[in-house]
Design an enzyme around this catalytic site. Structure first.
Site, PDB file in Angstrom:
ATOM      1  N   LYS A 186     -76.969 -88.752  65.293  1.00 52.98           N
ATOM      2  CA  LYS A 186     -77.701 -88.144  64.188  1.00 52.98           C
ATOM      3  C   LYS A 186     -79.167 -88.062  64.560  1.00 52.98           C
ATOM      4  O   LYS A 186     -79.640 -88.837  65.403  1.00 52.98           O
ATOM      5  CB  LYS A 186     -77.548 -88.981  62.913  1.00 52.98           C
ATOM      6  CG  LYS A 186     -77.698 -88.173  61.652  1.00 52.98           C
ATOM      7  CD  LYS A 186     -76.451 -87.373  61.339  1.00 52.98           C
ATOM      8  CE  LYS A 186     -76.571 -86.563  60.078  1.00 52.98           C
ATOM      9  NZ  LYS A 186     -75.287 -86.029  59.635  1.00 52.98           N
TER      10      LYS A 186
HETATM   11  P1  NAD Z   1     -78.251 -78.922  51.233  1.00 56.99           P
HETATM   12  O1  NAD Z   1     -79.680 -79.130  51.503  1.00 56.99           O
HETATM   13  O2  NAD Z   1     -77.676 -77.561  51.392  1.00 56.99           O
HETATM   14  O3  NAD Z   1     -77.923 -79.380  49.736  1.00 56.99           O
HETATM   15  C1  NAD Z   1     -78.352 -80.569  49.181  1.00 56.99           C
HETATM   16  C2  NAD Z   1     -78.353 -80.344  47.670  1.00 56.99           C
HETATM   17  O4  NAD Z   1     -78.584 -81.597  47.023  1.00 56.99           O
HETATM   18  C3  NAD Z   1     -79.464 -79.406  47.210  1.00 56.99           C
HETATM   19  O5  NAD Z   1     -78.953 -78.554  46.213  1.00 56.99           O
HETATM   20  C4  NAD Z   1     -80.509 -80.343  46.612  1.00 56.99           C
HETATM   21  O6  NAD Z   1     -81.275 -79.732  45.599  1.00 56.99           O
HETATM   22  C5  NAD Z   1     -79.608 -81.418  46.057  1.00 56.99           C
HETATM   23  N1  NAD Z   1     -80.285 -82.695  45.846  1.00 56.99           N
HETATM   24  C6  NAD Z   1     -81.255 -83.278  46.590  1.00 56.99           C
HETATM   25  N2  NAD Z   1     -81.622 -84.447  46.027  1.00 56.99           N
HETATM   26  C7  NAD Z   1     -80.842 -84.606  44.936  1.00 56.99           C
HETATM   27  C8  NAD Z   1     -80.732 -85.600  43.943  1.00 56.99           C
HETATM   28  N3  NAD Z   1     -81.503 -86.697  43.984  1.00 56.99           N
HETATM   29  N4  NAD Z   1     -79.818 -85.434  42.975  1.00 56.99           N
HETATM   30  C9  NAD Z   1     -79.031 -84.325  42.947  1.00 56.99           C
HETATM   31  N5  NAD Z   1     -79.094 -83.347  43.838  1.00 56.99           N
HETATM   32  C10 NAD Z   1     -79.992 -83.491  44.823  1.00 56.99           C
HETATM   33  O7  NAD Z   1     -77.466 -79.998  52.109  1.00 56.99           O
HETATM   34  P2  NAD Z   1     -75.925 -80.034  52.478  1.00 56.99           P
HETATM   35  O8  NAD Z   1     -75.774 -79.533  53.844  1.00 56.99           O
HETATM   36  O9  NAD Z   1     -75.095 -79.457  51.381  1.00 56.99           O
HETATM   37  O10 NAD Z   1     -75.718 -81.617  52.532  1.00 56.99           O
HETATM   38  C11 NAD Z   1     -75.451 -82.365  51.345  1.00 56.99           C
HETATM   39  C12 NAD Z   1     -74.771 -83.664  51.721  1.00 56.99           C
HETATM   40  O11 NAD Z   1     -73.582 -83.335  52.437  1.00 56.99           O
HETATM   41  C13 NAD Z   1     -75.585 -84.576  52.655  1.00 56.99           C
HETATM   42  O12 NAD Z   1     -75.278 -85.919  52.356  1.00 56.99           O
HETATM   43  C14 NAD Z   1     -75.060 -84.226  54.026  1.00 56.99           C
HETATM   44  O13 NAD Z   1     -75.255 -85.271  54.936  1.00 56.99           O
HETATM   45  C15 NAD Z   1     -73.604 -84.003  53.691  1.00 56.99           C
HETATM   46  N6  NAD Z   1     -72.881 -83.208  54.688  1.00 56.99           N
HETATM   47  C16 NAD Z   1     -73.203 -81.908  54.945  1.00 56.99           C
HETATM   48  C17 NAD Z   1     -72.502 -81.217  55.938  1.00 56.99           C
HETATM   49  C18 NAD Z   1     -72.769 -79.761  56.228  1.00 56.99           C
HETATM   50  O14 NAD Z   1     -72.043 -79.212  57.071  1.00 56.99           O
HETATM   51  N7  NAD Z   1     -73.692 -79.111  55.562  1.00 56.99           N
HETATM   52  C19 NAD Z   1     -71.498 -81.852  56.644  1.00 56.99           C
HETATM   53  C20 NAD Z   1     -71.180 -83.168  56.334  1.00 56.99           C
HETATM   54  C21 NAD Z   1     -71.888 -83.840  55.349  1.00 56.99           C
END
Ligand code: NAD
Length: 420
Positions: free
Chosen positions: A109
């Site tokens: 990471k």
């Molecule tokens: P992203 O930036 O697209 O979305 C994150 C969302 O969470 C945004 O809408 C943001 O406004 C919201 N957010 C931020 N702080 C918040 C809070 N305190 N309360 C509520 N909402 C809040 O990111 P993503 O890629 O969707 O990632 C989200 C989660 O999924 C992370 O934990 C990431 O590690 C995990 N994840 C993502 C992927 C991927 O392929 N994108 C893969 C595995 C895991």
């Protein structure tokens, strides 16, 4: 089964999770230490020229946790709260996640402490290119392959791929995944995390006899993973999305929200808050909403000892990484809530990242249907493998996923002769 978490430090949580599994598998002290130690860590401090002509020194990290099963793989996060311990924890989770879905990777990471919401496109490009050049000696298609995470996207990956390729003197698409299709990205990668999560929810629904069709869903964090999962549950499985939220707050409508309309609204206004016909709800309240499926899809440490007994969902599907603390697991297990742990539920992203890398190395690309069918096979198999272990050891799904993953990593370490 779970121990009290002494703090919300994500790396302490990650290590506690290893200890829980090490007890179940009766692993000796040396092996435990290997499993709780990141193999390689790099911290870099680097200057970036800002739009006003000044320079700002940023701090970034790349942690390669384990290479036992193959090259390391994991996203890069841009966020003011990035810390070395957070990156270590996320790298550990990537290691277990790759092993749960049985793809030939170790985990890594990266992250930069920055506030991307207050940086221009040009500043973000310079930040990304400089960071790439700093970590360049330890990344590459055979060593470590970065991907997007919170507040990084396909454009970020394109800059990394270009910076790396400039140094090598030829195009190296396999150095990152989550790239635009035009640069060797895979069909289906953009929606893979949310889609994979939706497949695991479908499988859990089948096993529990819980109808997802017409069932109610609340999503905390309507970003990439959360919005795609909501769309697929709505469009393909007939679920009713009743509440969603983002960093500014949440909205609820018991009659159901059209997730596509909410997405359009968020694109224009910057937030789901204020969506017509819905009532405001806080990010704490959304976790306590009465629903069939709760999808935490934002940040870590959302479901804790304080609020776990207020969770009213039947299934909690962790699209986010690390949203639940260990003591909350015990509470939810005792309440009969089915938790689909992050290292299983959100592994669709890394699975299609693996497909992307495999396609890049072959220079031979698959159709969207081929990608989705292969993803579905992996998620269905991984769900079944996890449930088999849960039933065999009479443990909850998170411990089961860890047992499955850690056993696979231990097998690789032993076969390679680390622990004869
Ligand atoms: P992203 O930036 O697209 O979305 C994150 C969302 O969470 C945004 O809408 C943001 O406004 C919201 N957010 C931020 N702080 C918040 C809070 N305190 N309360 C509520 N909402 C809040 O990111 P993503 O890629 O969707 O990632 C989200 C989660 O999924 C992370 O934990 C990431 O590690 C995990 N994840 C993502 C992927 C991927 O392929 N994108 C893969 C595995 C895991």
């Amino acid at each position: 089964m779970a121990k009290e978490s002494a703090s919300a430090n994500p790396f302490e949580v990650a290590k506690q999770q290893v200890d829980i599994v090490a007890d179940i598998l009766h692993l000796d002290g040396g092996l435990r230490q290997v499993l709780k130690s990141p193999k390689r860590e790099l911290t870099v401090n680097f200057p970036v020229k800002m739009d006003d002509g000044s320079y700002h020194v940023y701090t970034g990290y790349r942690v390669q946790y384990s290479m036992a099963r193959g090259p390391t793989k994991g996203g890069i996060r841009y966020h003011p709260q990035v810390s070395l311990d957070e990156v270590r924890a996320l790298a550990a989770w990537m290691t277990w996640k790759c092993a749960v879905v049985n793809i030939p990777y170790g985990g890594a990471k990266g992250g930069i402490i920055c506030d991307p919401k207050h940086m221009s496109h040009g500043e973000l490009e310079r930040l990304t290119r400089r960071f790439t050049s700093e970590i360049l000696p330890i990344i590459g298609p055979e060593i470590d392959i970065p991907a997007p995470d919170v507040y990084t996207d396909s454009q970020t990956m394109a800059w990394i791929m270009d910076t790396y390729s400039m140094q090598r003197g030829f195009s190296v698409p396999g150095v990152v995944t989550g790239k635009p299709i035009s640069l060797g990205g895979s069909e289906g990668r953009g929606e893979a995390t949310g889609r994979g999560c939706a497949y695991t929810i479908r499988e859990a629904g089948k096993e529990l006899g819980l109808k997802i069709k017409g069932g109610t869903v609340a999503v905390q964090g309507f970003g990439n993973a959360g919005s795609v999962c909501a769309n697929i549950l709505h469009d393909e499985q007939g679920a009713k999305i009743i509440a969603v939220s983002d960093s500014r707050g949440g909205i609820i409508n018991p009659d159901g929200l059209n997730p596509h309309a909410v997405e359009e609204y968020k694109k224009k206004s910057g937030s789901v808050v204020g969506f017509p016909g819905a009532k405001a709800i806080s990010n704490e309240e959304i976790l306590e909403t009465k629903c069939d499926v709760l999808v935490p899809a934002a940040l870590e440490n959302q479901i804790t000892g304080r609020n776990a007994d207020k969770v009213q969902a039947k299934i909690v599907a962790e699209a986010a990484n690390g949203p639940t603390l260990p003591e909350a697991d015990t509470v939810m297990y005792q309440k009969g809530i089915t938790v689909l742990p992050d290292i299983l539920a959100n592994a669709g992203g890394v699975t299609v990242s693996y497909f992307e890398w495999a396609q890049d190395l072959q220079g031979f690309f698959w159709t969207l249907d081929e990608v989705n069918q292969r993803l579905e096979r992996v998620m269905v198999q991984s769900y079944a493998d996890t449930r088999r272990i849960a039933q065999q050891h009479k443990i909850h799904n998170r411990s089961a996923a860890y047992v499955l993953a850690i056993q696979r990593v231990v097998d690789a370490l032993k076969t390679r002769g680390f622990f004869p």
